[in-house]
Design an enzyme around this catalytic site. Structure first.
Site, mmCIF file in Angstrom:
data_model
loop_
_atom_site.group_PDB
_atom_site.id
_atom_site.type_symbol
_atom_site.label_atom_id
_atom_site.label_comp_id
_atom_site.label_asym_id
_atom_site.label_seq_id
_atom_site.Cartn_x
_atom_site.Cartn_y
_atom_site.Cartn_z
ATOM 1 C CG HIS A 140 -1.313 4.055 3.836
ATOM 2 N ND1 HIS A 140 -2.577 3.789 4.334
ATOM 3 C CD2 HIS A 140 -0.783 2.844 3.516
ATOM 4 C CE1 HIS A 140 -2.794 2.491 4.301
ATOM 5 N NE2 HIS A 140 -1.729 1.893 3.821
ATOM 6 C CB SER B 271 -0.977 0.004 1.178
ATOM 7 O OG SER B 271 -0.305 -0.218 2.392
#
Length: 212
Positions: free
Chosen positions: A184, A131
């Protein structure tokens, strides 16, 4: 929308084959993790550390390769499936635009920088997943959407969608655990910066008619 367009996201084609290869690689590593742990839905963090997770005590002790190997590990089935679907949806736009080598560099570099960010903010945590690199691709795409590279109607529509995706997922990361929001955000910011850095190269590629 039928199932065929969705399946095509995972099938290599002209100008779009590295993204499916990355998906296959992540899936193969997931299968190996299942065989190693005997689990499918979630994995013991200790097993993930053994397989190459980003774990601060080991990483800073000299095992810096964990910054990269952790990008190809996942914490369970749903983690893998969600990440690979999102990767396919952004890869279908960016890979033809960048070309496979630039795309690979952006993916790996933002993944590494995401892992470094996680290392700094999540001391002692076990971090895995693609991610960070995927947020890097979204940050890259977001940077391009703030330029005049695209037609106004395309830019407006995808700018809303991209900002919405980022906002929702960052919010979920703050509200639900355990999600590595540091990775992230590290991937997002580094990808955004790389988008502006790569813009002249993308413009030259577009002028040569090499988007495919």
């Amino acid at each position: 929308m039928g199932i065929e367009p969705v399946l095509n996201l995972f099938v290599p084609s002209r100008g779009y084959w590295l993204t499916p290869v990355i998906i296959y690689l992540n899936s193969a590593i997931f299968v190996l993790t299942v065989l190693y742990t005997g689990s499918v839905m979630t994995f013991d963090p200790r097993a993930l550390v053994m397989l190459g997770a980003n774990y601060e005590p080991f990483t800073v002790a000299g095992q810096w390769w964990r910054l990269l190997t952790s990008v190809f590990l996942h914490g369970g089935l749903l983690h893998l499936v969600f990440n690979m679907i999102v990767l396919a949806n952004i890869g279908i736009f960016l890979e033809p635009m960048l070309g496979r080598w630039s795309y690979a560099i952006v993916y790996l570099l933002t993944g590494l920088l995401a892992s470094l960010t996680s290392l700094f903010f999540n001391v002692g945590a076990v971090s895995v997943g693609a991610s960070g690199a995927i947020f890097g691709l979204y940050g890259f795409f977001l940077a391009l959407l703030t330029t005049k590279l695209f037609k106004p109607e395309f830019r407006a529509a995808f700018l809303r969608n991209t900002l919405g995706f980022i906002a929702v997922n960052v919010a979920i990361g703050f509200m639900v655990g355990p999600i590595d929001n540091a990775a992230h955000l590290g991937g997002l910011v580094s990808g955004f910066a790389l988008g502006y850095l790569w813009l002249p190269l993308i413009k030259r590629r577009a002028m040569r008619g090499r988007f495919s």
